[in-house]
Design a protein around this motif. Structure first.
Motif, PDB file in Angstrom:
ATOM      1  N   SER A  85      -0.847  23.458 -25.423  1.00 42.20           N
ATOM      2  CA  SER A  85       0.116  23.082 -24.378  1.00 42.20           C
ATOM      3  C   SER A  85      -0.244  21.798 -23.638  1.00 42.20           C
ATOM      4  CB  SER A  85       0.258  24.228 -23.377  1.00 42.20           C
ATOM      5  OG  SER A  85      -0.958  24.411 -22.692  1.00 42.20           O
ATOM      6  N   SER A 126       9.887  23.920 -22.904  1.00 39.09           N
ATOM      7  CA  SER A 126       9.336  22.974 -21.944  1.00 39.09           C
ATOM      8  C   SER A 126      10.301  21.838 -21.649  1.00 39.09           C
ATOM      9  CB  SER A 126       8.043  22.398 -22.537  1.00 39.09           C
ATOM     10  OG  SER A 126       7.677  21.220 -21.871  1.00 39.09           O
ATOM     11  N   ASN A 179       7.156  21.775 -15.052  1.00 40.10           N
ATOM     12  CA  ASN A 179       5.729  22.007 -14.731  1.00 40.10           C
ATOM     13  C   ASN A 179       5.575  23.137 -13.717  1.00 40.10           C
ATOM     14  OD1 ASN A 179       6.098  19.318 -15.788  1.00 40.10           O
ATOM     15  ND2 ASN A 179       3.936  18.995 -15.341  1.00 40.10           N
ATOM     16  N   ARG A 185      -4.347  27.397 -13.070  1.00 39.99           N
ATOM     17  CA  ARG A 185      -3.996  26.308 -13.974  1.00 39.99           C
ATOM     18  C   ARG A 185      -5.261  25.806 -14.682  1.00 39.99           C
ATOM     19  NH1 ARG A 185      -0.405  24.068 -17.300  1.00 39.99           N
ATOM     20  NH2 ARG A 185       0.900  22.486 -16.338  1.00 39.99           N
ATOM     21  N   SER A 188      -7.815  20.803 -16.984  1.00 38.60           N
ATOM     22  CA  SER A 188      -7.550  19.458 -17.488  1.00 38.60           C
ATOM     23  C   SER A 188      -6.136  18.974 -17.161  1.00 38.60           C
ATOM     24  CB  SER A 188      -7.797  19.400 -18.998  1.00 38.60           C
ATOM     25  OG  SER A 188      -6.899  20.262 -19.637  1.00 38.60           O
ATOM     26  N   VAL A 190      -3.194  17.723 -14.540  1.00 38.07           N
ATOM     27  CA  VAL A 190      -3.453  16.797 -13.429  1.00 38.07           C
ATOM     28  C   VAL A 190      -3.546  17.493 -12.067  1.00 38.07           C
ATOM     29  CG1 VAL A 190      -1.090  16.037 -12.813  1.00 38.07           C
ATOM     30  CG2 VAL A 190      -2.995  14.429 -12.730  1.00 38.07           C
ATOM     31  N   LYS A 193      -6.873  19.285 -11.789  1.00 40.76           N
ATOM     32  CA  LYS A 193      -7.953  18.291 -11.773  1.00 40.76           C
ATOM     33  C   LYS A 193      -8.057  17.700 -10.359  1.00 40.76           C
ATOM     34  CE  LYS A 193      -9.351  14.247 -14.419  1.00 40.76           C
ATOM     35  NZ  LYS A 193      -9.022  13.340 -15.521  1.00 40.76           N
ATOM     36  N   GLY A 212      -5.561   9.060 -15.004  1.00 44.35           N
ATOM     37  CA  GLY A 212      -4.814   8.105 -15.832  1.00 44.35           C
ATOM     38  C   GLY A 212      -3.704   7.465 -15.003  1.00 44.35           C
ATOM     39  N   ARG A 218       6.929  14.436 -11.440  1.00 46.16           N
ATOM     40  CA  ARG A 218       7.154  15.735 -12.055  1.00 46.16           C
ATOM     41  C   ARG A 218       7.887  16.673 -11.096  1.00 46.16           C
ATOM     42  NH1 ARG A 218       5.575  13.297 -15.819  1.00 46.16           N
ATOM     43  NH2 ARG A 218       4.242  13.955 -17.559  1.00 46.16           N
ATOM     44  N   ARG A 279      -1.672   7.814 -21.573  1.00 44.46           N
ATOM     45  CA  ARG A 279      -1.018   8.305 -22.798  1.00 44.46           C
ATOM     46  C   ARG A 279      -0.244   7.185 -23.487  1.00 44.46           C
ATOM     47  NH1 ARG A 279       1.167  14.054 -20.217  1.00 44.46           N
ATOM     48  NH2 ARG A 279      -0.932  14.763 -19.678  1.00 44.46           N
ATOM     49  N   GLU A 282       5.066   8.163 -22.196  1.00 41.81           N
ATOM     50  CA  GLU A 282       5.245   9.111 -21.099  1.00 41.81           C
ATOM     51  C   GLU A 282       6.711   9.515 -20.986  1.00 41.81           C
ATOM     52  OE1 GLU A 282       3.592  10.656 -18.638  1.00 41.81           O
ATOM     53  OE2 GLU A 282       1.605   9.741 -18.558  1.00 41.81           O
TER      54      GLU A 282
END
Ligand code: G4F
Length: 330
Positions: A85, A126, A179, A185, A188, A190, A193, A212, A218, A279, A282
């Motif tokens: 995921s 998703s 999201n 959660r 890793s 965001v 983190k 990043g 989101r 990435r 995006e």
């Protein structure tokens, strides 16, 4: 029956189903034995584990074992939550992502299609299927235009669920989830983190947070709300797809503001950008319209972004406090 029972959503859904007096079965990977921390409370409850909660070993590509387990347990409802995921990771491991997230779903649908007693089937889809959409907010009719390997795999799986519903008459639904985060959660992603770092920095355990791109926006909700909606979907008279979202779009910097504010810090003093977390492409403008879920499931996402961030940071402080010697921020 849940696939992905050891994950964030699986653990909340298992708790909610148990509280509704279900007998709950979960498929777990042999290798995931160290990842059961989210189920610890249930696992150590002698009234629950092996009495109302049962775990079975099977990988998603082990169709023979899964078929055997489904024949033996005859579930009424099958929640398919497992898969690779992590969107960023899907650029590194596209084949594995498609194998588990895409083909894993098709293999399950094929098994269900052959069962005499077919369970109601829910696939966790998703917002990544929309990729770079032409419209915002998106709803169940919005065209799928994925731009990540994960999004492509989810688009395949989502369309297969629709096809098996329309062509083979399965009671199969897609929960098109934006999201959704929580204290459980994965570290890793965001939000976690950020909250883990904000907590660690406030306790004097960490100096910097490397992230990043901060350009992303989101639609972030609270995970237990979303698993509740999944259950509601399978209680409907007819199978259908539903967008599950808050309808509110936030920048990553807004989440940073809320998380660091919860511990009286300013994130600008700690965050550094690191190209390793960028990435190749995006998604943009992903914000969901959950009008249908509200009308048909009587469901709304209620937790606000500041509430979510604060809840996660406080939990991360509690988890890290034992490692802290001396006074925070000395
Ligand atoms: O937290 P993320 O990794 O979530 P993302 O990519 O939106 O995917 C999550 O939500 C999807 C929709 O529900 C799910 F389908 C999917 O399975 C997963 O649960 O990243 C959010 C944003 C991205 O724009 C990313 O580039 O945060 C940006 N970001 C910036 N720094 C980072 C980082 N993301 C991660 N994971 N790590 C960073 O250091």
């Amino acid at each position: 029956m849940l696939t992905g029972i050891t994950g964030q959503d699986g653990s909340y859904l298992a708790e909610q189903l148990l509280s509704r007096n279900y007998e709950v079965h979960g498929l777990v990977r042999r290798t995931s034995s160290t990842q059961r921390v989210r189920l610890d409370a249930l696992f150590h409850d002698s009234d629950v584990y092996d009495k109302r909660l049962f775990l079975h070993y099977a990988d998603l590509d082990d169709t023979t074992t899964i078929r055997r387990i489904l024949l033996k347990t005859e579930p009424d409802e099958l929640y398919h939550l497992a898969g690779q995921s992590h969107v960023g990771a899907s650029f590194e491991i596209p084949e594995t992502t498609c194998q588990f997230t895409g083909m894993g779903t098709l293999k399950l649908l094929e098994i269900v299609r052959d069962l005499t007693k077919q369970p109601r089937f829910l696939h966790i889809s998703s917002s990544e299927i929309f990729g770079r959409p032409d419209v915002a907010p998106q709803n169940e009719q919005t065209a799928m235009r994925p731009v990540t390997p994960y999004g492509v795999a989810k688009t395949f799986a989502t369309n297969m669920v629709r096809l098996y519903r329309d062509s083979f008459g399965l009671f199969a639904c897609n929960a098109i989830c934006y999201n959704h985060e929580s204290e459980r959660r994965g570290e890793s992603f965001v939000t976690r983190k950020i909250t883990k770092a904000a907590a660690a920095i406030s306790l004097g355990l960490q100096d910097k947070l490397k992230l990043g791109s901060l350009d992303g926006k989101r639609d972030w909700g609270y995970a237990p709300d979303y698993t509740d909606a999944m259950w509601r979907m399978l209680q409907q008279p007819t199978p259908d797809d539903y967008v599950l979202a808050t309808g509110k779009e936030h920048r990553i910097s807004e989440f940073l503001d809320a998380a660091f504010k919860a511990v009286d810090l300013d994130w600008h003093d700690y965050v550094e950008q690191d190209p390793r977390y960028m990435r190749p492409s995006e998604v943009t403008q992903l914000v969901g319209d959950a009008t249908k879920a509200q009308a048909k499931l009587d469901w709304t996402a209620t937790t606000t972004l500041p509430e979510l961030a604060e809840r996660m940071v406080m939990n991360d402080r509690k988890l890290q406090e034992p490692q802290c010697v001396g006074t925070p921020n000395d």
